[in-house]
Design an enzyme around this catalytic site. Structure first.
Site, PDB file in Angstrom:
ATOM      1  N   PHE A   1     -11.266  -6.772  14.837  1.00 25.91           N
ATOM      2  CA  PHE A   1     -10.183  -7.210  13.962  1.00 25.91           C
ATOM      3  C   PHE A   1      -9.951  -6.168  12.855  1.00 25.91           C
ATOM      4  CE2 PHE A   1      -8.812  -9.710  10.168  1.00 25.91           C
ATOM      5  CZ  PHE A   1      -7.524  -9.992  10.630  1.00 25.91           C
ATOM      6  N   GLN A   2      -8.723  -5.747  12.725  1.00 25.45           N
ATOM      7  CA  GLN A   2      -8.310  -4.761  11.717  1.00 25.45           C
ATOM      8  C   GLN A   2      -9.037  -3.424  11.829  1.00 25.45           C
ATOM      9  OE1 GLN A   2      -8.239  -6.801   7.872  1.00 25.45           O
ATOM     10  NE2 GLN A   2      -6.154  -7.466   8.329  1.00 25.45           N
TER      11      GLN A   2
ATOM     12  N   LYS B   1     -17.903  -1.089   6.557  1.00 26.77           N
ATOM     13  CA  LYS B   1     -18.324  -2.171   5.666  1.00 26.77           C
ATOM     14  C   LYS B   1     -19.839  -2.217   5.477  1.00 26.77           C
ATOM     15  CE  LYS B   1     -17.653  -7.190   5.154  1.00 26.77           C
ATOM     16  NZ  LYS B   1     -17.274  -7.214   3.743  1.00 26.77           N
TER      17      LYS B   1
ATOM     18  N   GLU C   1       0.814  -1.226   0.000  1.00 22.20           N
ATOM     19  CA  GLU C   1       0.000   0.000   0.000  1.00 22.20           C
ATOM     20  C   GLU C   1       0.844   1.272   0.000  1.00 22.20           C
ATOM     21  OE1 GLU C   1      -0.706  -2.541   2.071  1.00 22.20           O
ATOM     22  OE2 GLU C   1      -2.824  -3.075   1.884  1.00 22.20           O
TER      23      GLU C   1
ATOM     24  N   MET D   1      23.270  10.592   1.081  1.00 20.68           N
ATOM     25  CA  MET D   1      22.971  11.913   1.627  1.00 20.68           C
ATOM     26  C   MET D   1      23.386  12.006   3.098  1.00 20.68           C
ATOM     27  SD  MET D   1      21.724  14.423   0.159  1.00 20.68           S
ATOM     28  CE  MET D   1      21.195  16.062   0.532  1.00 20.68           C
TER      29      MET D   1
END
Ligand code: TPP
Ligand code: MG
Lengths: 573, 168
Positions: A112-113, A162, A50, A468
């Site tokens: 959950f999640q 959802k 992601e 750097m």
């Protein structure tokens, strides 16, 4: 007739003209994927992480000006886009990101999640909101697109539980929204602009400072016309590079920490600094007390909050860059600046940007060959020394453009952003310039590029180091290279002060890495090999190509101003 | 900085979940020195009004107002710093472990400060104060200097622009 939330979601995307969505599935968004599956007009890109996903959307948005659209699942899917949201927020990139969420009734249960993604992202989005009823879904999506692309653009997050995706509700997607707390500026205060212009007219040593706002508002042509008509030299920030063609006689160069000597000198010596679309970030100003000490400052910016924030200005003008320039062009008259321009030329000749050419293949050479081999290309950089060299030596004219992570300086941005840019512009050359460290932060996106058939040319400038940071250690920390050597292994022991004959081999082998994806990988060690490598890359029109450039480990970016020091104190050699 | 002082803002915001967190998050995230923040709904239930007090210099205060203004959920920002207004803060002060003499003294204090004694026990007393924040501070300082067991609850100031005269 009522429709489900998932149907309205797809309908909304269609009406917003979305042609590409960067989407990674998961439990709380499967309904939306199922609906998208049935849709013909929206291309779904499946990234491999992601973080890569959101940088791809950014590259898509940065190169096209369109809103980048993301869809990820709740919990880890959502937290994985946090860096990209911050990146887009800083650099004013329009994104609309949908995150799945657990059903409304479970929010707060540590389901959950479940994560409070709106809470997490509040300070790094332009707007973020949880949809709490099916009725408001249409309005919220409309708001999101409107907010993302108007005013100072930015990322908007919509957290979508959802159960709302499956609930029935109104089928209309509104054409307009009224938001009482959001009124983007769409005009310019003419009186104030006139004051700004008068100040410019009164100057003997005028200088235009163009920031990223000029590129975002597509004010390039008007800026060029204005600068030409007035005869005023132009310096840019990194984000503003390309505001006028870099080979133009009035263009001096980038100013700031790794800016050109003449550009920083011009800022220090000018008597009116006419700045447009910049935040006056500390990388540009250095020590604030010493910034443009002799100048009266004009600041034109669409974001009120960016004005007089870091630098106190004499004439503030709240306006979109292009709008202001349109008006300024009506007034513009030739100005005598020959002596001042001469002075700038003298500074240029005193300390031109250039690397020594007697040490094999230098980064400068690589940039020069990119200029000649990919005219009109989209150049996308990662973050590090290679980024600074790219911003110093790439020419932005003949339609070419630069995409880089300026405000947040996100390593791992470059490669996925290049994929996104290529998806938006299949007909243009897209060249990614990355470091060996940063490429490894999102190199899983190689699979995405292969799957999508995106022919980006990935130039990895391999100096075996997190260059750097190494540069800082080399100059200011007694060559104590803590955790910057990418060849280091446990067997090296402590106290390394730089390469010695017995260093372990570098991993990974980027050429074989490319090959393992069925893509072409090329290693380039000498300048003579560069053009052939680019020609080879161009033959692969439906797959990415990795070109690994072996450059010296101890090459440093110059000139340089140490953080917090005045811009006049440049380290030149 | 010399222009450091207390400043007041009235803020009209959407009456929605998360807006308070967003506003207060701005102050912590950007290290603005928040003194007090109160919030409640207005005559229009979809809108809340906040009264905010910050200590800052001029430049930071300008920046705070701009940052608030650009929040989508913020409908209007009003600078109350130099506006005539009515402003009061509710404060409860409970003093315990006192004898009869202390009690008598506390009644006198209540009278002078124009606050109400709203509850009383054998060895304790409860004051209810609707004063300006500054006057409340003075009362607290006085109580602290005289009594050992005090508990203070204060609500932060609420303010509204005055109709005629300039009183605070
Ligand atoms: C995500 C992230 N982590 C750390 C940094 C700090 N940082 C800036 S540049 C840099 C080194 C980059 O190394 P490399 O990608 O090899 O590029 P080079 O500088 O060598 O060209 C690091 C660690 C950052 N900008 N972003
Ligand atoms: Mg490197």
């Amino acid at each position: 007739m009522d429709i489900t939330g998932r149907k309205l979601f797809v309908k909304a995307l269609e009406e917003e003209g979305v042609d590409t969505i960067f989407a990674y599935p998961g439990g709380t968004v499967t309904d939306l994927f199922d609906e998208l599956y049935k849709n013909e007009s929206i291309h779904m890109v499946l990234p491999r992480h992601e973080q890569g996903l959101i940088h791809e959307a950014e590259g898509y948005a940065r190169s096209s000006g369109k809103v980048g659209v993301c869809l990820v699942t709740s919990g880890p899917g959502a937290t994985n886009i946090v860096t990209g949201l911050a990146d887009a927020h800083y650099d004013s990139i329009p994104l609309v990101c949908f995150t799945g969420q657990v059903p409304l009734a479970l929010i707060g249960n540590d389901a959950f999640q479940e994560v409070d993604i709106v809470g997490i992202t509040r300070s790094i989005t332009k707007y973020s909101v949880t949809v709490r009823s099916r009725e408001e879904l249409g309005r919220i999506i409309k708001m999101a697109f409107y907010i993302a692309k108007t005013g100072r653009p930015g990322p908007v997050l919509i957290d979508l539980p959802k159960d709302i995706q499956t609930a029935l509700g109104p089928s209309v997607y509104p054409e307009h929204v009224e938001i009482r707390g959001y009124k983007p500026n769409s005009s310019v205060h003419v009186g104030q602009l006139k004051r700004a212009y008068k100040l410019l007219r009164s100057a003997k040593k005028p200088l235009i400072l163009a920031g990223g706002g000029v590129n975002i508002s597509h004010a390039n042509e008007r800026l060029l016309a204005f600068a030409e008509k007035e005869n005023v030299p132009v310096v840019t920030t990194i984000m503003g590079k390309g505001a006028i063609p870099t080979k133009h006689a009035l263009y001096v160069g980038n100013c700031g920490m790794h800016g050109k000597y003449a550009a920083n000198k011009a800022v220090s010596e000018c008597d009116v600094l006419f700045s447009i679309g910049t935040r006056f970030n500390d990388r540009i100003t250095g020590d604030l007390n010493e910034f443009a000490p002799k100048a009266k400052i004009v600041h034109i910016d669409v974001d009120t909050a960016s004005i007089s924030r870091n630098v106190v200005v004499d004439v503030p003008v709240v306006s979109d860059a292009d709008l202001a320039l349109e008006k300024l062009l009506e007034w513009a008259e030739p100005k005598k600046t020959a002596a001042w321009q001469n002075q700038i030329k003298i500074w240029e000749n005193e300390n031109p940007l250039a690397m020594r050419r007697d040490r094999g293949m230098t980064p400068q050479m690589i940039m020069e060959h990119i200029n000649s081999s990919f005219p009109g290309g989209i150049y996308v950089t990662d973050v590090g020394q290679h980024q600074m060299w790219a911003t110093q030596y790439l020419e932005l004219d003949r339609g070419s453009s630069l995409i880089t992570s300026g405000g947040l300086g996100t390593m791992g941005f470059g490669f996925p952003a290049a994929i996104g840019a290529k998806l938006a512009h299949p007909d243009r050359d897209v060249v990614c310039i990355s470091g060996d460290g940063g490429f490894q932060m999102n190199m899983q996106e190689m699979a995405t590029a292969v799957a999508e058939g995106t022919a980006v040319t990935i130039c990895i400038l391999n100096n075996y180091y997190l260059g750097m940071v190494r540069q800082m250690q080399q100059l200011f920390y007694g060559k104590r290279y803590a955790s910057t050597c990418l060849r280091r292994r446990v067997s090296c022991g402590n106290g390394c002060k730089g390469p010695n004959g017995g260093c372990p081999p570098y991993v990974p082998d980027f050429v074989r890495f490319a090959e393992s994806y069925g893509a072409c990988g090329i290693r380039v060690e000498k300048e003579e090999e560069i053009d052939a490598a680019f020609e080879e890359a161009k033959k692969h029109t439906d797959a990415p190509t990795i070109i690994e450039f072996m450059i010296a480990s101890d090459e440093i970016v110059l000139p340089m101003v140490q953080g917090g020091n005045p811009m006049s104190e440049m380290i030149l050699k | 900085m010399s222009d450091m002082k207390n400043r007041w803002i009235a803020l009209y915001v959407e009456n929605q979940i998360g807006v308070l967190a967003k506003v207060s998050g701005l102050f912590s995230g950007k290290s603005y020195n928040l003194q007090s923040l109160t919030v409640g709904t207005t005559e229009d239930e979809s809108i809340s009004r906040m009264t905010i007090c910050v200590t800052s210099d001029d430049i930071t205060f300008e920046q705070i107002k701009k940052q608030l203004n650009r929040m989508v959920e913020v409908i209007k920002v009003i600078d109350l710093t130099d506006v005539p207004l009515h402003m009061k803060e509710i404060l409860y002060a409970k003093v315990t472990g006192i004898d009869a003499e202390d009690k008598a003294e506390l009644f006198r204090i209540a009278q002078v400060f124009s606050v109400d004694v709203v509850d009383i026990g054998n060895d304790s007393i409860l004051l209810e104060c609707k004063l300006t924040s500054r006057r409340n501070n003075e009362l607290i300082a006085l109580l602290k200097s005289k009594y050992r067991h005090i508990s203070i609850v204060r609500g932060g100031a609420v303010a509204i622009e005055s109709i005629s005269t300039g009183c605070r």
